[in-house]
Design an enzyme around this catalytic site. Structure first.
Site, short mmCIF file in Angstrom:
data_model
loop_
_atom_site.label_atom_id
_atom_site.label_comp_id
_atom_site.label_asym_id
_atom_site.label_seq_id
_atom_site.Cartn_x
_atom_site.Cartn_y
_atom_site.Cartn_z
N GLY A 1 12.09 -17.60 7.07
CA GLY A 1 11.27 -16.43 6.81
C GLY A 1 9.82 -16.77 6.63
CG HIS B 1 11.48 -7.82 0.04
ND1 HIS B 1 12.81 -7.65 0.31
CD2 HIS B 1 11.38 -9.02 -0.60
CE1 HIS B 1 13.48 -8.69 -0.13
NE2 HIS B 1 12.65 -9.54 -0.71
NE ARG C 1 -4.06 -1.32 -0.34
CZ ARG C 1 -5.28 -1.34 0.16
NH1 ARG C 1 -5.64 -0.48 1.07
NH2 ARG C 1 -6.15 -2.24 -0.25
CD GLU D 1 18.88 -13.77 2.38
OE1 GLU D 1 18.40 -13.66 1.23
OE2 GLU D 1 18.33 -14.39 3.27
CD GLU E 1 21.39 -19.02 4.42
OE1 GLU E 1 21.80 -17.88 4.71
OE2 GLU E 1 20.20 -19.28 4.14
N GLY F 1 12.90 -22.63 2.81
CA GLY F 1 11.81 -23.61 2.84
C GLY F 1 11.69 -24.41 4.12
CG HIS G 1 17.60 -10.44 -0.27
ND1 HIS G 1 17.26 -11.49 -1.08
CD2 HIS G 1 18.54 -9.74 -0.96
CE1 HIS G 1 17.96 -11.42 -2.20
NE2 HIS G 1 18.73 -10.36 -2.15
N1 PXP Z 1 18.21 -18.05 3.25
C1 PXP Z 1 18.27 -17.36 2.08
C2 PXP Z 1 19.61 -17.12 1.48
C3 PXP Z 1 17.12 -16.88 1.46
O1 PXP Z 1 17.21 -16.20 0.30
C4 PXP Z 1 15.87 -17.10 2.07
C5 PXP Z 1 14.63 -16.55 1.43
O2 PXP Z 1 14.56 -15.20 1.60
C6 PXP Z 1 15.84 -17.80 3.29
C7 PXP Z 1 17.01 -18.28 3.84
C8 PXP Z 1 14.56 -18.06 4.02
O3 PXP Z 1 13.74 -18.86 3.24
P1 PXP Z 1 12.22 -19.07 3.63
O4 PXP Z 1 11.55 -17.74 3.47
O5 PXP Z 1 11.76 -20.10 2.67
O6 PXP Z 1 12.22 -19.53 5.06
#
Ligand code: PXP
Length: 236
Positions: free
Chosen positions: A212, A49, A17, A69, A150, A191, A42
């Site tokens: 996330g 975002h 919004r 990130e 990571e 994920g 990120h």
């Molecule tokens: N790690 C990295 C590098 C990512 O890009 C993301 C997604 O933003 C995540 C972790 C977290 O992933 P999810 O949102 O699927 O938990």
């Protein structure tokens, strides 16, 4: 295993919004009170975002650990060096993707990544590389002086059968052992949710997991504090 919360999706809702609510910074602070060990954001090149204002404010207010990130992009590197997060996690970035789709192609981008790590180290920022659980890629990460890797857990999270999931878990387990032998810290993410964490937590020696989407989605129903604490209970 520590747990960092990625708050990008809060910024997505805010930006829908063009207003200033919900503020990902406020959510990060509540998550810290609820027990997370770090906050992840990120800062994308297209700012879809998280915005620079969020990163700078988080730097001032986050008491646990800030993980930025980012792509190995000149403008973003400059911001990262100026802001000084505890960790910069380098990820591949494509404008068309919905989310980060896989690990970095370290081998084809070795000199860019090496220079980026060097620049971030000069600003006293530790660096993690988001990669697939592949031994050769881990060797390359160590060669160019990364502090952490990571491990991309998307293949594990999206596995369509128990067998496929088990095979990927074994690949991750071997990758962790290899990375630790080389002296790298090991984070993991992508994920991970309230179901698969029960299986994933069996992998030893992961320093930190970054989550996330699953937490933010759960928070819609129960609030951020409860969503965070439910995950912490499952992890321990
Ligand atoms: N790690 C990295 C590098 C990512 O890009 C993301 C997604 O933003 C995540 C972790 C977290 O992933 P999810 O949102 O699927 O938990």
């Amino acid at each position: 295993m520590r747990f960092s919360l990625n708050v990008d999706h809060i910024a997505t809702i805010r930006n829908a919004r063009g207003e200033d609510q919900p503020d990902p910074v406020s959510v990060a602070l509540i998550a810290e009170e609820a027990g997370v060990d770090g906050i992840v954001v990120h800062l994308r090149e297209d700012r879809r975002h998280i915005k620079e204002r969020d990163v700078r404010l988080l730097r001032e207010l986050v008491k646990t650990k800030l993980d930025l990130e980012m792509a190995a992009d000149e403008e973003i590197i400059k911001i990262a060096c100026d802001v000084g997060p505890e960790l910069a996690t380098l990820v591949p970035e494509k404008r068309q993707e919905l989310t980060t789709e896989g690990g970095l192609n370290v081998i084809d981008n070795i000199s860019l990544l090496k220079d980026t790590i060097f620049e971030l180290h000069n600003a006293e920022v530790e660096v993690s590389l988001f990669i697939e659980p592949d031994i050769n890629v881990i060797d390359s990460a160590a060669e160019i002086d990364a502090d952490f890797i990571e491990i991309h857990t998307g293949v594990f999270a999206n596995a369509r059968s128990e067998e496929e999931q088990f095979d990927e878990l074994e690949r991750i387990r071997a990758a962790v052992i290899h990375a630790k032998k080389l002296g790298l810290g090991v984070n993991a993410g992508h994920g991970i949710n309230y179901q698969n964490i029960k299986i994933f937590k069996a992998v030893p020696d992961i320093d930190e997991i970054s989550i996330g989407h699953a937490i933010i989605a759960r928070a819609v129903f129960v609030g951020i504090k409860e969503a965070v604490q439910e995950m912490i209970r499952l992890m321990t």
